[in-house]
Design a protein around this motif. Structure first.
Motif, short mmCIF file in Angstrom:
data_model
loop_
_atom_site.label_atom_id
_atom_site.label_comp_id
_atom_site.label_asym_id
_atom_site.label_seq_id
_atom_site.Cartn_x
_atom_site.Cartn_y
_atom_site.Cartn_z
N GLY A 63 -28.63 -4.14 51.13
CA GLY A 63 -28.71 -4.74 52.46
C GLY A 63 -28.89 -3.70 53.55
O GLY A 63 -29.12 -2.52 53.29
N MET A 64 -28.75 -4.15 54.79
CA MET A 64 -28.98 -3.28 55.94
C MET A 64 -27.67 -2.75 56.52
O MET A 64 -26.63 -3.38 56.40
CB MET A 64 -29.73 -4.04 57.05
N GLY A 65 -27.76 -1.60 57.17
CA GLY A 65 -26.68 -1.07 57.98
C GLY A 65 -25.34 -1.02 57.29
O GLY A 65 -25.21 -0.69 56.11
N SER A 66 -24.29 -1.41 58.05
CA SER A 66 -22.93 -1.31 57.54
C SER A 66 -22.70 -2.21 56.33
O SER A 66 -21.93 -1.87 55.43
CB SER A 66 -21.92 -1.64 58.65
N LYS A 67 -23.39 -3.35 56.28
CA LYS A 67 -23.21 -4.25 55.13
C LYS A 67 -23.64 -3.56 53.84
O LYS A 67 -22.94 -3.60 52.82
CB LYS A 67 -24.02 -5.54 55.35
N GLY A 68 -24.80 -2.94 53.87
CA GLY A 68 -25.29 -2.25 52.68
C GLY A 68 -24.42 -1.08 52.30
O GLY A 68 -24.15 -0.84 51.10
N ILE A 69 -23.93 -0.33 53.29
CA ILE A 69 -23.07 0.82 53.01
C ILE A 69 -21.74 0.36 52.42
O ILE A 69 -21.26 0.91 51.43
CB ILE A 69 -22.84 1.63 54.29
N VAL A 70 -21.15 -0.67 53.03
CA VAL A 70 -19.85 -1.15 52.55
C VAL A 70 -19.97 -1.73 51.14
O VAL A 70 -19.14 -1.45 50.26
CB VAL A 70 -19.27 -2.20 53.52
N ALA A 71 -20.99 -2.55 50.90
CA ALA A 71 -21.16 -3.16 49.57
C ALA A 71 -21.36 -2.10 48.50
O ALA A 71 -20.75 -2.15 47.42
CB ALA A 71 -22.33 -4.14 49.59
N SER A 72 -22.21 -1.12 48.78
CA SER A 72 -22.46 -0.05 47.81
C SER A 72 -21.21 0.78 47.56
O SER A 72 -20.89 1.13 46.42
CB SER A 72 -23.60 0.85 48.31
N THR A 73 -20.50 1.09 48.63
CA THR A 73 -19.29 1.89 48.49
C THR A 73 -18.24 1.13 47.69
O THR A 73 -17.57 1.70 46.81
CB THR A 73 -18.72 2.26 49.88
N ALA A 74 -18.08 -0.16 47.97
CA ALA A 74 -17.09 -0.96 47.26
C ALA A 74 -17.39 -1.01 45.77
O ALA A 74 -16.50 -0.83 44.93
CB ALA A 74 -17.05 -2.38 47.84
N ALA A 75 -18.64 -1.26 45.41
CA ALA A 75 -19.01 -1.39 44.00
C ALA A 75 -18.95 -0.06 43.28
O ALA A 75 -18.32 0.08 42.21
CB ALA A 75 -20.40 -2.00 43.88
N LEU A 76 -19.60 0.94 43.84
CA LEU A 76 -19.72 2.21 43.13
C LEU A 76 -18.40 2.97 43.06
O LEU A 76 -18.12 3.65 42.08
CB LEU A 76 -20.81 3.08 43.78
N SER A 77 -17.57 2.84 44.10
CA SER A 77 -16.31 3.56 44.09
C SER A 77 -15.40 3.10 42.96
O SER A 77 -14.72 3.91 42.31
CB SER A 77 -15.59 3.40 45.43
N VAL A 78 -15.39 1.79 42.69
CA VAL A 78 -14.56 1.27 41.59
C VAL A 78 -15.04 1.87 40.27
O VAL A 78 -14.24 2.37 39.46
CB VAL A 78 -14.63 -0.27 41.54
N LEU A 79 -16.35 1.83 40.04
CA LEU A 79 -16.89 2.33 38.78
C LEU A 79 -16.73 3.84 38.65
O LEU A 79 -16.33 4.35 37.59
CB LEU A 79 -18.36 1.93 38.66
N LEU A 80 -17.03 4.56 39.71
CA LEU A 80 -16.90 6.02 39.66
C LEU A 80 -15.46 6.44 39.44
O LEU A 80 -15.18 7.40 38.73
CB LEU A 80 -17.45 6.63 40.96
N GLN A 81 -14.52 5.70 40.04
CA GLN A 81 -13.10 6.01 39.86
C GLN A 81 -12.69 5.79 38.41
O GLN A 81 -11.76 6.43 37.92
CB GLN A 81 -12.25 5.14 40.79
N GLU A 82 -13.39 4.89 37.73
CA GLU A 82 -13.11 4.64 36.31
C GLU A 82 -13.90 5.57 35.39
O GLU A 82 -13.87 5.43 34.17
CB GLU A 82 -13.41 3.18 35.98
N GLY A 83 -14.63 6.51 35.99
CA GLY A 83 -15.39 7.48 35.20
C GLY A 83 -16.72 6.99 34.72
O GLY A 83 -17.35 7.60 33.84
#
Length: 407
Positions: free
Chosen positions: A237-257
């Motif tokens: 998505g655009m702007g803050s929505k795209g940043i927040v959605a990507s951060t939410a999804a990827l941070s969970v997975l990256l934190q799990e290795g």
């Protein structure tokens, strides 16, 4: 920078040009151009922009003969700029024909991205998939088998829907779709291996648009395979929505290795910088302490205690100063990317945050004495006063970098 509490999911290492992916390699940042690839000059400029911004691999669309013809020109243009950029060709529908008809394109690319849902159906699909994999084998190229929520192989969908309907414990709609995504990726990877592509040349992705869907699918994929994995929402998505959605999804997975390469698929604002998605990807990895790309500026948000916008302007100026200087500093001063700089606006948290940073300044807030103590490596070194606080602190910062990080 390392984070001992995050145990990486062990995956098969893949080499793409000079870039190592998977295994023990750092998580790589990837991006994609939005130029018309047939316009080689514009594409060269944008690839260079993305690469210089920190994209360690850049994907370009190869959708027609003009684009395929331009790929060798783009490679040559990048080499003239002394940029050894790993280039990924994004193929849909006609990739088999373009790779076969334009061998110079096939050779110039470092990796092919194949979407199993967009390469035909039935026997035609098998033949066209084989052509692309055999081309990768011939030229010793890596392949990302990228399954996409919006373009699944419909024959596989029908088969698995029937299996689910006849099961004693059928799964709900979203759950069966997750299983279809994973099955598609793994079956196509197995097919590629049967055709002669080594596992060390395969990367998998299962792109979704929903945060929870993406997390669920990659957990299953990581559980069932040891292929290197590329992470990203397919349309953030655009702007803050795209940043927040990507951060939410990827941070969970990256934190799990989970995850070996990432891309933040932001819809750019009209005229906006394409490289913004690269910066966001870097900031996610750095915030999780998985990688360091540039010094971090710690600044308070401001409140009724702070005076005007002076500290905000100083924080912004320092952020810009660091970003401008990093291309030179990164080669001259190893370790500088892990530096923390604090720019605080009042006495409440200012001294404490400044002490915890490598170098920090605590500016005076409302009603506070017009003085700005400067802390270096946890100790108060001086107090700045007058109208030149910003310039003086910037010079202190430059001196600190040269003295601490000189080889």
């Amino acid at each position: 920078m390392t984070t001992p509490h995050i145990a990486r999911h062990k995956t098969i290492p893949v080499k793409v040009r000079h870039l190592n992916i998977g295994g023990d390699a750092p998580i790589a940042v990837q991006s994609m151009t939005n130029t018309d690839t047939a316009d080689a000059e514009s594409t060269i400029r944008q690839v260079a922009e993305l690469y210089r911004a920190g994209s360690e691999m850049v994907r370009i669309t190869v959708n027609n003969e003009a684009a395929a013809s331009a790929v060798p020109v783009i490679r040559e243009g990048l080499e003239k700029l002394n940029l050894s950029v790993p280039l990924v060709g994004d193929f849909h529908f006609n990739g088999h024909r373009l790779l076969a008809d334009f061998p110079e394109c096939a050779r110039a690319l470092d990796k092919y991205r194949i979407n199993p849902g967009n390469i035909g159906s039935g026997e035609k699909r098998d033949s066209q998939f084989a052509t692309m994999i055999e081309t990768a084998v011939k030229y010793d190229k890596a392949v990302r088998i990228g399954v996409n929520w919006g373009s699944l192989d419909q024959s596989l969908v029908a088969r698995m829907m029937d299996e689910n309907a006849n099961s004693e414990s059928p799964l709900e709609g979203s759950q069966i779709m997750h299983h279809i995504m994973v099955r598609s990726a793994l079956e196509n990877a197995d097919r590629a291996v049967q055709l002669g592509l080594p596992k060390e040349r395969i990367i998998l992705s299962c792109k979704m648009s929903g945060v929870q869907d993406l997390i669920a699918v990659y957990r299953k994929l990581a559980e069932k395979s040891d292929y290197s994995l590329h992470l990203g929402l397919t349309e953030a998505g655009m702007g803050s929505k795209g940043i927040v959605a990507s951060t939410a999804a990827l941070s969970v997975l990256l934190q799990e290795g989970i995850g070996d390469t990432i891309r933040i698929s932001l819809t750019p604002e009209p005229g906006g910088e394409r490289s913004r998605e690269v910066k966001v990807a870097q900031e996610i990895l750095q915030s999780l302490e998985l990688r360091s790309f540039m010094p971090q500026v710690i600044a308070c948000p401001g409140c009724g205690r702070t005076t005007s916008t002076y500290f905000q302007q100083l924080a912004q100026d320092i952020e810009r100063h660091l970003r401008v200087n990093m291309p030179v500093w990164s080669s001259q001063y190893p370790g500088v990317e892990e530096m923390n700089v604090a720019v605080m606006g009042c006495v409440v948290n200012g001294p404490g945050e400044s002490k915890h940073a490598d170098i920090g300044i605590s500016l005076p807030g409302n009603g506070e004495r017009p003085a700005a103590p400067v802390y270096v490596d946890g100790e108060k070194k001086m107090t700045l006063k007058g109208d030149n606080i910003a310039a003086e602190f910037m010079q202190i910062l430059d001196d600190y970098v040269q003295n601490r990080y000189a080889g």
